[in-house]
Design an enzyme around this catalytic site. Structure first.
Site, PDB file in Angstrom:
ATOM      1  N   THR A  30       3.166  -0.872   8.648  1.00  0.00           N
ATOM      2  CA  THR A  30       3.674  -1.622   9.771  1.00  0.00           C
ATOM      3  C   THR A  30       3.928  -3.262   9.504  1.00  0.00           C
ATOM      4  O   THR A  30       4.439  -4.059  10.322  1.00  0.00           O
ATOM      5  CB  THR A  30       2.563  -1.680  10.940  1.00  0.00           C
ATOM      6  OG1 THR A  30       1.321  -2.346  10.512  1.00  0.00           O
ATOM      7  CG2 THR A  30       2.688  -0.187  11.305  1.00  0.00           C
TER       8      THR A  30
ATOM      9  N   CYS B  79       3.167  -2.984   3.930  1.00  0.00           N
ATOM     10  CA  CYS B  79       2.404  -1.634   4.257  1.00  0.00           C
ATOM     11  C   CYS B  79       3.242  -1.009   5.350  1.00  0.00           C
ATOM     12  O   CYS B  79       4.540  -1.166   5.347  1.00  0.00           O
ATOM     13  CB  CYS B  79       1.073  -2.070   4.675  1.00  0.00           C
ATOM     14  SG  CYS B  79       0.968  -3.214   6.273  1.00  0.00           S
TER      15      CYS B  79
ATOM     16  N   HIS C 123       9.631 -23.356  10.210  1.00  0.00           N
ATOM     17  CA  HIS C 123       8.763 -24.248  10.904  1.00  0.00           C
ATOM     18  C   HIS C 123       7.305 -23.957  10.353  1.00  0.00           C
ATOM     19  O   HIS C 123       6.460 -24.731  10.786  1.00  0.00           O
ATOM     20  CB  HIS C 123       8.846 -23.824  12.634  1.00  0.00           C
ATOM     21  CG  HIS C 123      10.165 -24.393  12.992  1.00  0.00           C
ATOM     22  ND1 HIS C 123      10.490 -24.290  14.370  1.00  0.00           N
ATOM     23  CD2 HIS C 123      11.162 -25.108  12.617  1.00  0.00           C
ATOM     24  CE1 HIS C 123      11.715 -24.723  14.731  1.00  0.00           C
ATOM     25  NE2 HIS C 123      11.978 -25.236  13.610  1.00  0.00           N
TER      26      HIS C 123
ATOM     27  N   HIS D  23       6.342 -30.573  12.726  1.00  0.00           N
ATOM     28  CA  HIS D  23       6.031 -29.230  12.113  1.00  0.00           C
ATOM     29  C   HIS D  23       4.961 -29.286  10.993  1.00  0.00           C
ATOM     30  O   HIS D  23       4.291 -28.685  10.824  1.00  0.00           O
ATOM     31  CB  HIS D  23       7.453 -28.675  11.215  1.00  0.00           C
ATOM     32  CG  HIS D  23       8.326 -28.268  12.295  1.00  0.00           C
ATOM     33  ND1 HIS D  23       8.121 -27.615  13.299  1.00  0.00           N
ATOM     34  CD2 HIS D  23       9.633 -28.601  12.426  1.00  0.00           C
ATOM     35  CE1 HIS D  23       9.355 -27.402  14.093  1.00  0.00           C
ATOM     36  NE2 HIS D  23      10.381 -28.094  13.359  1.00  0.00           N
TER      37      HIS D  23
ATOM     38  N   ASP E 116       0.744  -1.180   0.002  1.00  0.00           N
ATOM     39  CA  ASP E 116       0.053  -0.023   0.015  1.00  0.00           C
ATOM     40  C   ASP E 116       0.867   1.316   0.058  1.00  0.00           C
ATOM     41  O   ASP E 116       2.132   1.209  -0.273  1.00  0.00           O
ATOM     42  CB  ASP E 116      -0.937  -0.056   1.245  1.00  0.00           C
ATOM     43  CG  ASP E 116      -0.253   0.060   2.536  1.00  0.00           C
ATOM     44  OD1 ASP E 116       0.872   0.405   2.746  1.00  0.00           O
ATOM     45  OD2 ASP E 116      -1.143   0.386   3.554  1.00  0.00           O
TER      46      ASP E 116
HETATM   47  C1  RB5 Z   1      -1.466   3.117   6.263  1.00  0.00           C
HETATM   48  O1  RB5 Z   1      -1.563   4.611   6.837  1.00  0.00           O
HETATM   49  C2  RB5 Z   1      -1.208   2.254   7.357  1.00  0.00           C
HETATM   50  O2  RB5 Z   1      -2.284   2.037   8.189  1.00  0.00           O
HETATM   51  C3  RB5 Z   1      -0.754   1.056   6.666  1.00  0.00           C
HETATM   52  O3  RB5 Z   1       0.088   1.083   5.852  1.00  0.00           O
HETATM   53  C4  RB5 Z   1      -0.709  -0.344   7.379  1.00  0.00           C
HETATM   54  O4  RB5 Z   1       0.451   0.162   8.563  1.00  0.00           O
HETATM   55  C5  RB5 Z   1      -1.640  -0.938   8.196  1.00  0.00           C
HETATM   56  O5  RB5 Z   1      -1.436  -1.843   9.125  1.00  0.00           O
END
Ligand code: RB5
Length: 151
Positions: free
Chosen positions: A70, A68, A101, A137, A11
């Site tokens: 995070t 993304c 695993h 596993h 994203d």
């Molecule tokens: C976008 O601002 C952010 O929320 C997205 O990239 C992501 O981190 C969501 O988990």
């Protein structure tokens, strides 16, 4: 690694790191399909997670990478897909172990969490490390599928 093909998407929060990963894949000659997005303009991460997961489910791609801000939203979305085992990683030990695993087939990274150097090390491990298999596993991974079937 014959016929190995990576599905990759991001994203807006992961766009810049994805560009670094694409450059690495090009340099290493690793086959991939890029499912977007194509800029830092705001988009919805579940849409892009689904594109990568469907490419794996269809057999068109072997494994996937989702980026993304995070890595968390992408991993939540990816793990809603049948047969997908997505791991959100921020260290190389986890990236290697989740292949060995968990037979993880999607690696999720946070473009606002990890730098490109660490991310590329994780990508390399995720691609090169094989599932250890063996009794325990394999059984545990099968149990993940059982949970999916119970839903
Ligand atoms: C976008 O601002 C952010 O929320 C997205 O990239 C992501 O981190 C969501 O988990």
């Amino acid at each position: 690694m014959t016929n190995f093909k990576l599905a990759i998407a991001c994203d807006h929060g992961g766009y810049e790191l994805k560009q670094e990963i694409l450059a690495y894949l090009d340099k290493e000659g690793i086959a991939y399909e890029d499912f977007g997005c194509d800029s830092t303009a705001s988009v919805n991460y579940p849409v892009y997670a689904s594109k990568v997961c469907k490419a794996i489910q269809s057999g068109d791609c072997t494994r996937g990478i989702l980026v993304c801000g995070t890595g968390i939203g992408m991993s939540m979305a990816a793990n809603k897909h049948r047969g997908i085992r997505a791991a959100c990683c921020s260290d190389t030990f986890s990236a290697r172990m989740t292949r060995m695993h968990n037979d993880a087939n999607v690696l999720c990274l946070g473009g606002r969490v990890v730098g490109a150097g660490l991310a590329l090390d994780m990508v390399k491990l995720f691609i090169e490390t094989e599932f250890e298999g063996g009794g325990r596993h394999t059984e545990r991974v099968a149990m993940l599928a059982e949970i999916e079937n119970e839903q």
